[in-house]
Design a protein around this motif. Structure first.
Motif, PDB file in Angstrom:
ATOM      1  N   LEU A 295       0.819  -1.208   0.000  1.00 31.75           N
ATOM      2  CA  LEU A 295       0.000   0.000   0.000  1.00 31.75           C
ATOM      3  C   LEU A 295       0.855   1.261   0.000  1.00 31.75           C
ATOM      4  O   LEU A 295       0.546   2.227  -0.710  1.00 31.75           O
ATOM      5  N   ASP A 296       1.936   1.284   0.778  1.00 29.18           N
ATOM      6  CA  ASP A 296       2.776   2.489   0.807  1.00 29.18           C
ATOM      7  C   ASP A 296       3.415   2.747  -0.552  1.00 29.18           C
ATOM      8  O   ASP A 296       3.517   3.899  -0.998  1.00 29.18           O
ATOM      9  N   ASN A 297       3.813   1.679  -1.256  1.00 33.65           N
ATOM     10  CA  ASN A 297       4.377   1.860  -2.588  1.00 33.65           C
ATOM     11  C   ASN A 297       3.326   2.358  -3.572  1.00 33.65           C
ATOM     12  O   ASN A 297       3.607   3.217  -4.414  1.00 33.65           O
ATOM     13  N   VAL A 298       2.108   1.831  -3.481  1.00 34.63           N
ATOM     14  CA  VAL A 298       1.023   2.242  -4.375  1.00 34.63           C
ATOM     15  C   VAL A 298       0.707   3.724  -4.189  1.00 34.63           C
ATOM     16  O   VAL A 298       0.516   4.462  -5.164  1.00 34.63           O
ATOM     17  N   ILE A 299       0.684   4.172  -2.946  1.00 31.92           N
ATOM     18  CA  ILE A 299       0.411   5.588  -2.668  1.00 31.92           C
ATOM     19  C   ILE A 299       1.519   6.466  -3.241  1.00 31.92           C
ATOM     20  O   ILE A 299       1.258   7.530  -3.807  1.00 31.92           O
ATOM     21  N   TYR A 300       2.747   6.011  -3.132  1.00 36.27           N
ATOM     22  CA  TYR A 300       3.876   6.735  -3.729  1.00 36.27           C
ATOM     23  C   TYR A 300       3.744   6.760  -5.247  1.00 36.27           C
ATOM     24  O   TYR A 300       3.919   7.806  -5.879  1.00 36.27           O
TER      25      TYR A 300
ATOM     26  N   PRO B  58       0.928  -0.080   6.228  1.00 35.81           N
ATOM     27  CA  PRO B  58       1.672   0.132   4.976  1.00 35.81           C
ATOM     28  C   PRO B  58       1.918  -1.128   4.166  1.00 35.81           C
ATOM     29  O   PRO B  58       2.047  -1.067   2.941  1.00 35.81           O
ATOM     30  N   SER B  59       1.976  -2.287   4.828  1.00 37.80           N
ATOM     31  CA  SER B  59       2.317  -3.528   4.123  1.00 37.80           C
ATOM     32  C   SER B  59       1.114  -4.228   3.501  1.00 37.80           C
ATOM     33  O   SER B  59       1.274  -5.303   2.908  1.00 37.80           O
ATOM     34  N   LEU B  60      -0.076  -3.663   3.597  1.00 36.21           N
ATOM     35  CA  LEU B  60      -1.244  -4.258   2.944  1.00 36.21           C
ATOM     36  C   LEU B  60      -0.977  -4.421   1.457  1.00 36.21           C
ATOM     37  O   LEU B  60      -0.419  -3.526   0.816  1.00 36.21           O
ATOM     38  N   LEU B  61      -1.381  -5.549   0.894  1.00 37.26           N
ATOM     39  CA  LEU B  61      -1.189  -5.797  -0.530  1.00 37.26           C
ATOM     40  C   LEU B  61      -2.475  -5.492  -1.282  1.00 37.26           C
ATOM     41  O   LEU B  61      -3.535  -6.027  -0.943  1.00 37.26           O
ATOM     42  N   VAL B  62      -2.375  -4.640  -2.276  1.00 34.99           N
ATOM     43  CA  VAL B  62      -3.564  -4.270  -3.040  1.00 34.99           C
ATOM     44  C   VAL B  62      -3.899  -5.355  -4.059  1.00 34.99           C
ATOM     45  O   VAL B  62      -3.045  -6.162  -4.439  1.00 34.99           O
TER      46      VAL B  62
ATOM     47  N   ALA C  49       5.164   8.072   2.260  1.00 31.80           N
ATOM     48  CA  ALA C  49       3.894   7.370   2.079  1.00 31.80           C
ATOM     49  C   ALA C  49       3.608   6.462   3.269  1.00 31.80           C
ATOM     50  O   ALA C  49       2.474   6.379   3.752  1.00 31.80           O
ATOM     51  N   ARG C  50       4.652   5.788   3.754  1.00 33.44           N
ATOM     52  CA  ARG C  50       4.482   4.901   4.908  1.00 33.44           C
ATOM     53  C   ARG C  50       4.015   5.689   6.131  1.00 33.44           C
ATOM     54  O   ARG C  50       3.128   5.262   6.876  1.00 33.44           O
TER      55      ARG C  50
END
Length: 208
Positions: free
Chosen positions: A100-105, A135-139, A116-117
């Motif tokens: 999730l943090d990567n997706v938001i970034y 943050p580690s949730l997988l979309v 983002a995290r």
């Protein structure tokens, strides 16, 4: 969870490559790696011949630091990728991209994964209409990520949206900055990850 709190630019210099850990600064002349493209420390400018193990280790460290993940969690992702069908290295990178943090970034709601995290931890986003602070949730495909109504005037979010054009939004995501919303159109593929990574070296390292 413990996090690296020292100067982030040292990590880019240590890995010999831009990891884009400081957001928009990495695209400017202020980037430390641009000014000093060698490893930090007294012997940073010395050329060293790396062993095969050292090359594999540096590749693993480069990816781990880019996504801001500690060793134990990174190894957990590798084991999960290894258990899945397909190519282990590609599976690993896809799992990291789905965080999730990567997706938001990637959607342009934060200047860096680290930022983002932090925003996720503070509960500024929703996932499919529900507050998401992990943050580690997988979309998954068709997931909808939104900035909460009460958080849409947060300066760091509006600033991040102004500079997303510099890095672009990947094809597997759809960003609607005006609506403060992003949609996961599909799962990412290896081709969607443009950063120069040799994931096979990581597989070889963990297979020893």
């Amino acid at each position: 969870m413990a996090r690296y709190t020292e100067a982030k630019c040292r990590l880019c210099r240590r890995e010999g490559q831009k990891l884009f850990l400081k957001g928009d600064r990495c695209f400017t002349d202020k980037c430390s790696y641009e000014r000093r493209p060698y490893a930090p420390g007294f012997a940073g400018k010395l050329r060293k011949k790396l062993t095969d193990y050292a090359v594999q280790l540096r590749e693993k460290q480069r990816v781990r630091r880019m996504y801001g993940i500690l060793e134990a969690q990174f190894r957990s992702y590798f084991k999960r990728a290894e258990a899945q069908k397909g190519v282990t290295g590609a599976n690993l990178l896809i799992l990291l991209e789905r965080r999730l943090d990567n997706v938001i970034y990637r959607l342009g709601f934060a200047n860096s994964r680290d930022q983002a995290r932090q925003l996720v931890r503070h509960g500024l986003f929703t996932l499919n209409g529900r507050k998401a602070n992990i943050p580690s949730l997988l979309v998954r495909p068709n997931d909808i990520v939104e900035v909460r109504e009460t958080s849409r005037k947060v300066p760091v979010i509006t600033e991040a949206q102004e500079v997303i054009a510099r890095r672009g939004c990947p094809a597997w995501l759809e960003s609607d900055g005006a609506a403060f919303k992003g949609v996961v159109k599909a799962l990412p593929t290896r081709e969607d990850i443009q950063f120069p990574i040799n994931e096979q070296l990581i597989v070889e390292l963990y297979s020893k």
